[in-house]
Design an enzyme around this catalytic site. Structure first.
Site, short mmCIF file in Angstrom:
data_model
loop_
_atom_site.label_atom_id
_atom_site.label_comp_id
_atom_site.label_asym_id
_atom_site.label_seq_id
_atom_site.Cartn_x
_atom_site.Cartn_y
_atom_site.Cartn_z
N HIS A 65 -12.01 6.85 -5.15
CA HIS A 65 -12.43 7.86 -6.12
C HIS A 65 -13.10 9.05 -5.45
O HIS A 65 -13.77 9.82 -6.12
CB HIS A 65 -13.42 7.23 -7.12
CG HIS A 65 -12.78 6.20 -8.00
ND1 HIS A 65 -13.43 5.07 -8.41
CD2 HIS A 65 -11.54 6.12 -8.53
CE1 HIS A 65 -12.62 4.33 -9.17
NE2 HIS A 65 -11.47 4.95 -9.25
N HIS A 66 -12.94 9.16 -4.11
CA HIS A 66 -13.66 10.27 -3.45
C HIS A 66 -13.14 11.62 -3.90
O HIS A 66 -13.82 12.63 -3.79
CB HIS A 66 -13.59 10.14 -1.92
CG HIS A 66 -12.25 10.49 -1.34
ND1 HIS A 66 -11.14 9.70 -1.53
CD2 HIS A 66 -11.84 11.56 -0.62
CE1 HIS A 66 -10.11 10.28 -0.93
NE2 HIS A 66 -10.51 11.40 -0.37
N ARG A 67 -11.92 11.63 -4.40
CA ARG A 67 -11.38 12.84 -5.05
C ARG A 67 -10.71 12.40 -6.33
O ARG A 67 -10.08 11.34 -6.37
CB ARG A 67 -10.36 13.52 -4.15
CG ARG A 67 -11.02 14.19 -2.96
CD ARG A 67 -10.23 15.40 -2.54
NE ARG A 67 -10.96 16.11 -1.51
CZ ARG A 67 -10.65 17.33 -1.11
NH1 ARG A 67 -9.65 17.97 -1.67
NH2 ARG A 67 -11.34 17.91 -0.16
N LYS A 71 -4.10 9.20 -7.67
CA LYS A 71 -2.67 9.50 -7.81
C LYS A 71 -1.86 8.44 -7.09
O LYS A 71 -2.21 8.01 -6.00
CB LYS A 71 -2.41 10.87 -7.16
CG LYS A 71 -1.03 11.39 -7.31
CD LYS A 71 -0.94 12.40 -8.42
CE LYS A 71 0.47 12.76 -8.80
NZ LYS A 71 1.22 11.67 -9.42
N LYS A 95 -2.46 9.07 2.65
CA LYS A 95 -1.35 10.03 2.53
C LYS A 95 -1.84 11.36 1.95
O LYS A 95 -1.56 12.43 2.48
CB LYS A 95 -0.31 9.41 1.59
CG LYS A 95 1.06 9.97 1.67
CD LYS A 95 2.00 9.22 0.73
CE LYS A 95 2.20 7.76 1.12
NZ LYS A 95 3.24 7.10 0.32
N ASP A 100 -3.24 17.11 2.69
CA ASP A 100 -4.17 17.99 1.96
C ASP A 100 -3.82 18.14 0.49
O ASP A 100 -3.75 19.25 -0.04
CB ASP A 100 -4.22 19.39 2.62
CG ASP A 100 -4.88 19.34 3.98
OD1 ASP A 100 -5.89 18.62 4.13
OD2 ASP A 100 -4.37 19.98 4.90
N LYS A 107 -2.14 3.16 -7.24
CA LYS A 107 -0.76 2.65 -7.37
C LYS A 107 -0.71 1.70 -8.56
O LYS A 107 -1.68 1.02 -8.87
CB LYS A 107 -0.36 1.88 -6.10
CG LYS A 107 1.13 1.83 -5.90
CD LYS A 107 1.63 3.15 -5.32
CE LYS A 107 3.11 3.16 -5.09
NZ LYS A 107 3.50 4.33 -4.28
N SER A 364 4.55 16.31 -6.41
CA SER A 364 3.84 15.86 -7.61
C SER A 364 2.59 16.71 -7.83
O SER A 364 2.23 17.04 -8.96
CB SER A 364 3.40 14.40 -7.47
OG SER A 364 4.44 13.54 -7.87
P1 NAD Z 1 14.54 2.96 -5.52
O1 NAD Z 1 14.31 1.84 -6.45
O2 NAD Z 1 15.07 4.24 -6.05
O3 NAD Z 1 15.53 2.51 -4.33
C1 NAD Z 1 15.33 1.45 -3.46
C2 NAD Z 1 16.71 0.98 -2.99
O4 NAD Z 1 16.54 -0.02 -1.96
C3 NAD Z 1 17.54 0.32 -4.10
O5 NAD Z 1 18.81 0.95 -4.15
C4 NAD Z 1 17.64 -1.15 -3.67
O6 NAD Z 1 18.85 -1.77 -4.05
C5 NAD Z 1 17.52 -1.05 -2.16
N1 NAD Z 1 17.06 -2.27 -1.50
C6 NAD Z 1 16.12 -3.15 -1.93
N2 NAD Z 1 15.97 -4.16 -1.04
C7 NAD Z 1 16.84 -3.90 -0.03
C8 NAD Z 1 17.16 -4.57 1.20
N3 NAD Z 1 16.54 -5.68 1.57
N4 NAD Z 1 18.10 -4.02 1.99
C9 NAD Z 1 18.73 -2.87 1.66
N5 NAD Z 1 18.47 -2.19 0.51
C10 NAD Z 1 17.54 -2.70 -0.32
O7 NAD Z 1 13.14 3.16 -4.77
P2 NAD Z 1 12.60 4.48 -4.06
O8 NAD Z 1 11.84 5.26 -5.05
O9 NAD Z 1 13.71 5.09 -3.28
O10 NAD Z 1 11.52 3.84 -3.06
C11 NAD Z 1 11.89 3.26 -1.82
C12 NAD Z 1 10.66 3.19 -0.93
O11 NAD Z 1 10.10 4.50 -0.77
C13 NAD Z 1 9.53 2.32 -1.46
O12 NAD Z 1 8.86 1.73 -0.38
C14 NAD Z 1 8.61 3.33 -2.12
O13 NAD Z 1 7.27 2.88 -2.21
C15 NAD Z 1 8.75 4.49 -1.17
N6 NAD Z 1 8.39 5.80 -1.73
C16 NAD Z 1 9.00 6.29 -2.84
C17 NAD Z 1 8.65 7.55 -3.31
C18 NAD Z 1 9.35 8.21 -4.49
O14 NAD Z 1 9.09 9.39 -4.74
N7 NAD Z 1 10.24 7.53 -5.20
C19 NAD Z 1 7.64 8.28 -2.68
C20 NAD Z 1 7.04 7.75 -1.54
C21 NAD Z 1 7.43 6.51 -1.08
#
Ligand code: NAD
Length: 473
Positions: A65-67, A71, A95, A100, A107, A364
């Site tokens: 909660h420092h900011r 999110k 992150k 910044d 989460k 975002s």
């Molecule tokens: P998503 O659900 O859109 O896609 C994930 C994909 O990975 C799916 O198509 C799924 O079938 C596939 N998958 C799952 N297990 C697998 C495996 N063992 N081998 C191969 N493919 C596999 O999810 P996303 O939003 O793309 O998120 C993916 C990662 O990125 C997560 O770790 C998430 O926390 C991170 N992330 C997402 C965002 C965002 O804006 N969506 C932002 C930052 C970080």
């Protein structure tokens, strides 16, 4: 043979934190405060699915909660648990500090397999989850602002907004209670591609860094680098297509849930995405060879390996087989702390999640600012800029008695649209954040890699915030 015990995701995040903290002068007590999760709301609620009542387990963790607001995305997966949500919330804190973005980390997670529910059932679950968050004051434009993550997207964010507005009618900034919304429902252009585009800018910056490329024996620049991608969801698919179209990389293998495929000549990612949409699988894509299983792609020789699926994909079990020179963590936590020790010894460069996938939260932030200002970026200045540039071009034509071509004139006189400004802001963020991390990496002589350097950058900024708040001497 018994399998070696793998480090959990949360343990990995905390171990990485402790390792990096030794490179700072931050007092122990303050480090403890930064490291712990400030609050977690663990909930169980009933939802009617068909003619049965199903009890849904869900969480929202606010790590710091420092900011404010806090999110972080909301994940729908059957593997969701309290530790995982806390680990992801902690990564959000670091992150946001690195890029910044003035938020604390959070989460959310709902323990369901979203592919087993109909759209109507998912809407019910999402709306009920949002209602729980509202009841406990765990959501709001100045409190805590969710976004998409694994298993969720703009559709879910629109349901969250609509539920929030239903309860909080008349709240002028209500649209800022969630980001990653569809563009026509208070979203922002460029949010969908933002994480993947950020991965592209981050890796491009690394590959432009001569010292780094020398260390691993690669030529400077992204062009022509061989790449393997795990996961073709939101992050993996945009990362692949943007890096291919704008960075000139060659994607030699892709791994998805159903298996992995390989083509040393390069896979056309857009055609592959279309093929998967039509057939439901990447297997059988023309020209490609099917590999043994979905994890086989991770072990191929390549310049850059991009895990873009889930955490703990490179662990004690498979780390010895990893042959990539660079690992770009598009997913959160794909490398366990134990595996990282081995990769560092091998000299593999790891570009850490808390920097590399920060494009999502960066855009975002832009969306949230747009919602609070109640105006699209570029609306005020686009025409003014365009007219000024036109006058300037006209003057040049007059002075030189030469006519500038129509296409060139169009380019020279264009005022920036929302998408141009979003991409420009994202590029600036990723480039300058990389430079901060790289500079720290070079300055701290004994530091083991870019993750520790990124942690140091984050910890120093967060501890400064605490000092500014006057909480600690
Ligand atoms: P998503 O659900 O859109 O896609 C994930 C994909 O990975 C799916 O198509 C799924 O079938 C596939 N998958 C799952 N297990 C697998 C495996 N063992 N081998 C191969 N493919 C596999 O999810 P996303 O939003 O793309 O998120 C993916 C990662 O990125 C997560 O770790 C998430 O926390 C991170 N992330 C997402 C965002 C965002 O804006 N969506 C932002 C930052 C970080």
């Amino acid at each position: 043979m018994s399998k070696a015990k793998e480090t959990s995701f949360l343990e990995s995040v905390n171990r990485n934190f402790d390792k990096a903290a030794e490179f700072t002068d931050i007092p122990k007590g303050l480090l403890n405060q930064i490291r712990v999760c400030n609050s977690v709301y663990e909930m169980r609620f009933p939802v009617r699915i068909g003619n049965q009542i199903q009890v849904i387990e869900a969480y929202r963790a606010q790590h710091s909660h420092h900011r404010l607001p806090t999110k972080g995305g909301i994940r729908y997966s059957q593997h969701v648990n309290k530790d995982e949500v806390e680990a992801l919330a902690a990564l959000m804190t670091y992150k946001c500090a690195i890029v910044d973005v003035p938020f604390g980390g959070a989460k959310g997670g709902v323990k369901i397999n979203p592919w087993q529910y109909t759209e109507e059932q998912l809407e019910k679950i999402t709306r009920r989850y949002t209602t729980e968050l509202i009841k406990k004051n765990f959501i709001g434009p100045g409190i805590d602002v969710p976004a998409p993550d694994y298993g969720t997207g703009p559709r879910e964010m629109a349901w969250i907004l609509d539920t929030y507005v239903t309860f909080k009618g008349g709240e002028i900034d209500a649209a800022g209670c969630v980001t990653g919304k569809p563009v026509n429902q208070n979203g922002i252009r460029g949010r969908n591609e933002a994480t993947g585009r950020g991965v592209f800018y981050g890796l491009r910056e690394l590959c432009q860094t001569e010292d780094a490329m020398k260390k691993i024996g690669l030529s400077k620049g992204l062009e022509g680098k061989t790449v393997v991608i795990q996961g073709l969801g939101n992050v993996g698919s945009f990362t692949g297509s943007i890096m291919q179209n704008e960075g000139g990389i060659k994607i030699i293998a892709v791994s998805e849930y159903e298996g992995s495929i390989y083509d040393p000549k390069g896979l056309d990612i857009e055609k592959l995405l279309k093929f998967r949409k039509e057939t439901g699988s990447i297997i059988g894509f023309p020209g490609s060879k099917k590999l043994a299983d979905r994890s086989a792609a991770l072990e191929l020789e390549c310049d850059i390996l991009i895990p873009a699926a889930l955490e703990n994909q490179i662990t004690k079990t498979n780390v010895k087989n990893i042959k990539a020179k660079i690992i770009g963590e598009a997913a959160n936590g794909p490398i366990s702390a134990d595996a990282e020790l081995v990769l560092n010894k091998k000299g593999i460069i790891i570009v850490p999640d808390m920097f590399l996938n920060a494009g999502g939260v960066t855009v975002s932030y832009f969306e949230w600012l747009k919602n609070l200002s109640h105006m699209r970026f570029g609306r005020m200045e686009k025409r003014f800029d365009s007219n000024t540039y036109s006058n300037f071009v006209g003057m040049v034509e007059k002075m030189t008695s030469k006519t500038i071509g129509v296409r060139e004139k169009e380019l020279l006189t264009k005022g920036a649209d929302e998408i141009d400004l979003v991409r420009s802001g994202l590029e600036e963020t990723m480039v300058s954040s990389f430079q901060q991390i790289w500079e720290t990496y070079k300055r701290k002589k004994k530091i083991d890699g870019l993750r520790s350097a990124a942690f140091v950058v984050a910890l120093e900024k967060i501890s400064n915030d605490y000092a500014n708040l006057g909480i600690f001497p």
